[in-house]
Scaffold this active site. Sequence first.
Site, PDB file in Angstrom:
ATOM      1  CB  SER A  46     -31.921 -33.871 -86.950  1.00 56.97           C
ATOM      2  OG  SER A  46     -32.587 -33.414 -87.976  1.00 56.97           O
TER       3      SER A  46
ATOM      4  CG  ASP B 259     -25.710 -35.792 -68.639  1.00 56.87           C
ATOM      5  OD1 ASP B 259     -26.432 -36.458 -67.860  1.00 56.87           O
ATOM      6  OD2 ASP B 259     -26.132 -35.404 -69.792  1.00 56.87           O
TER       7      ASP B 259
ATOM      8  CB  CYS C 152     -35.926 -34.342 -68.315  1.00 59.33           C
ATOM      9  SG  CYS C 152     -34.618 -35.685 -68.641  1.00 59.33           S
TER      10      CYS C 152
END
Length: 634
Positions: free
Chosen positions: A359, A102, A2
Site C-alpha cells: 500500500s 526473520d 501476528c
Amino acid sequence: MCGFIGLLKAETEMLGATERKEFENRLNIIDYRGPVDQGYYEDETIIFGFKRLSIIDEVSGHQPFAYEDDRYWMVFNGEIYNYLELKEYLQREGIDFMTESDTEVIIALFSKQGVDCFKQLRGMFSILIWDKQAQCLYGARDPFGIKPFYYKETEQGTFFASEKKSLLSDSEQIDQQGLQHYFTFQYVPEPMTMNQKVHRLEPGSYFIKQYNRPITHFRYFQLSFHSKENTDNQWVDKIQSTLDQSVQMHMRSDVPIGSLLSGGIDSSFIVALAKQYHPNLKTFSVGFEQDGYSEIDVAKETADKLGVENYSYIISPEDFVEKLPKIIWHLDDPLADPACVPLYFVAKEAKKHVTVVLSGEGADELFGGYNIYHEPDSLRVFESIPTPVKNLLARVASVLPEGVKGKSFLTRGTTPLRQRYIGNAKMFEEKEKNSLLKTYHQDYYYQNVTAPLYDKIGNEPAVHQMQYIDLHTWLRGDILLKADKMSMAHSLELRVPFLDKEVFQLAREIPVNKKIANGTTKHILRQAAQGIVPDHVLNRKKLGFPVPIRHWLKNELYSWALNLIQESQTAHILDKEVVFDLLEDHCMDKRDNSRKLWTVLMFMLWHQIYMENKFDIAELQSEDKTESKLVDVS
C-alpha cells in the site's frame, strides 16, 4: 504478522488456573491477528502469549521463540525486510541458524549487540524480549509506528500487547486529556489512548524493564530533515532506485502477495514497481455508489495499462452503517477518519485472494503530498508586513462574520505556523470544545501535543515543519492506525514500502522547492514516476479514499445519526443540544458540519461499545461472513 500479549508479573509465581484462563482470554480476543498458530511461554516472572499469521518460514517460525539455551524468549509482530542480509552478516560472525525465519535473526542479533540491534532492523515491528538470566524485559517499536504496541501497569504486573482491547478491564476510565485531544485531532495522539491507564510505546523507541523496577524509555531513531542540492535528474534516479529496492524487499514472502490500488500516484507507483517482481500481481480497489466518490474507473484504467488484475468492491450506505460497530471495535480507540471504512472493505476483499498487500501510505508525509503544504507559499506576502499592521489585520479578521471572503486568508496569514497548523486535520477549535464538552479542561490545550515538536524542528523551512508535525501526529495517529487495524481485522498483512528507513533517508534530503513546485505537490516524486506510472494518474488531484458522509448525513444516514445521538449514554460528557444543532444545521445546508458530526458520532459509537457494553463482543470479534459483491474488472 501476528499479535501478542505479555505480562511481567508483580509477584514471582506461576499463574493459577483462573489467572491463566483470563490471560488466554486476553490473547484469544485478538485471534484474527494470527489465526494460523498460537503459543505460550511462562516462568515464575513472565508469561507470553502469541497468535501467528505465517508469512515467512511457515513451518518453523513458531513463537514465543527461545534462543541460547532458553536464556532469551521473544514475541514479535511484524516483518524484517533485511533479515537475509542481517543473517548473512551473523553467519560470517560464526552464528548458526536453526530456522529460515526473520524471528531468529532478530534474537540472534540482539544476543550479539543488545539494544543497538534495533537500529539495524529495516521493517515494521513491535518486539518483546525476555532475558531470563538477567531478569530483564526489553521492548521496541519500529521507527514510524507501523505496528502498534500498548502497555498497562496493574496490580498483577505490567501488561504488554499488540492491541489495547487485550488490556482492558471492567473498571476502565476515560482519559480526559486524550478525550479532549480527540475532538481536536480526530484521533487520540500517542502515547495516550482513550483509556486512562493504557499507553503506547512511541515509534522509534525501546524500553528496558528490570524486574521490580520502573520502566525506562530510550529513543533509537530520530526523524529529521537535512536538505541537499542535486539536479532533478539526480533526484529522480535516486528515488527510482531507492523505492524500487524497497518494493523488492517488501515483496519477500512465502505466501500470496497483492497490492491496494486507488486512483492516485502513490499506490500506482508501488504497483508498477511490484509488477516487475510479481507479473501476476493482483490489485484491489473500492468505491461508493454515490457519484464523484469512486476511483474504481481510474484504478481499472491504471491496472489495464500496467497489465495487472484488478478487483473492486462497491460500498452501499447500508454496508457502511452495518459494519461501523465492528470497525470501531477493531480500532480500539475512536477514529473520525471516514476513510477507515473503505479500507476495511478493500482489505476484506483482498484477503479472499492474498495474505499480504502492498500500500502507498507515507508518500505524502515524506515527499510533500498534501495540498496544505502550499499554504506557506500562498501566505508569503505576510512576511513583509510589519508586526503592528499584522496585529491590526488579525483583529479585523476576528470580527468578520464566518463565510466572508478573505476572513480565512487574513486569519491564517496573521497567525504563526505553530499556532495554526497541528497536522492534516483539525476538527473543533478550543472555543467549540468548551461548548461541546462538559468535561472541558483548559490545561489540556491542543498545543501541548505540537509545541514540543515545533521546538525540535523550528529552524527548518515551514513545509518541513509541517511534514515533521504530520509524521509525529497524523501519520501514526490516523494513517497507520487504520492501516494496521483494518487489514488485521481480516488477517491480512499490509506493507508500506514508502515507510522504509532508506526511503526516508533519501526523502529527508530533498529540498522543499523540489517537493512543492509548479503548482503541484510531490513534484519530484511525480517526475520519478514518469514513464513508470500511466500518464492519466500523474497529475490527478489527490483524493485518497473519498467518502460521501456530507451527502449521507443529510439523507441515507440521517436517521441512524439521530438515533445514535439520542441513545448514546454520553450526556455527562457531551452537550447533546450542541450535537443536535450540528446535525440540523448540516441538514438545512447552513454549513458543512459533516466532519465535526462524524467526530462526535464515532466517539458515541466507541462509547457504546467500550463503555456501555451495548454490543456483543463475540459478534464484533467474529469473522465477517457477509455476502461478497466482488467484481472482476481486470
